[in-house]
Design a protein around this motif. Structure first.
Motif, PDB file in Angstrom:
ATOM      1  N   ALA A  11       1.250  -1.210   0.096  1.00 13.57           N
ATOM      2  CA  ALA A  11       0.053  -0.565   0.133  1.00 13.57           C
ATOM      3  C   ALA A  11       0.892   1.279   0.171  1.00 13.57           C
ATOM      4  N   PHE A  12       1.873   1.049   0.870  1.00 17.55           N
ATOM      5  CA  PHE A  12       3.092   2.549   0.844  1.00 17.55           C
ATOM      6  C   PHE A  12       3.742   2.922  -0.701  1.00 17.55           C
ATOM      7  N   TYR A  13       4.147   1.475  -1.205  1.00 16.73           N
ATOM      8  CA  TYR A  13       4.654   1.308  -2.211  1.00 16.73           C
ATOM      9  C   TYR A  13       3.806   2.021  -3.374  1.00 16.73           C
ATOM     10  N   VAL A  14       1.907   1.883  -3.433  1.00 19.06           N
ATOM     11  CA  VAL A  14       1.551   2.250  -4.533  1.00 19.06           C
ATOM     12  C   VAL A  14       1.242   3.533  -4.238  1.00 19.06           C
ATOM     13  N   LEU A  15       0.142   4.237  -2.881  1.00 20.65           N
ATOM     14  CA  LEU A  15       0.621   4.820  -2.747  1.00 20.65           C
ATOM     15  C   LEU A  15       1.830   6.270  -3.462  1.00 20.65           C
TER      16      LEU A  15
END
Length: 62
Positions: A11-15
């Protein structure tokens, strides 16, 4: 690693990717407005969103 930490990392990577894409889009729009109105001296910066202008630009390219 647990599934919870893996999903959090994804999720942090996609964000991060979405934030970078948003910044690239904002830089492109701001640069087009600045280049058209200030550097080009064409007038209103909102005219850069006129479809006829982009058709004229594409006619030069193709």
């Amino acid at each position: 690693m647990t599934w919870k930490t893996i999903l959090k990392d994804i999720a942090f990577y996609v964000l991060k990717v979405l934030v970078v894409l948003l910044l690239i889009a904002a830089a492109f729009i701001g640069g087009a407005m600045l280049g058209y109105s200030v550097i080009g001296g064409a007038g209103d910066p909102m005219d850069v969103f006129n479809p006829e202008l982009w058709q004229h630009v594409l006619d030069f390219i193709f």
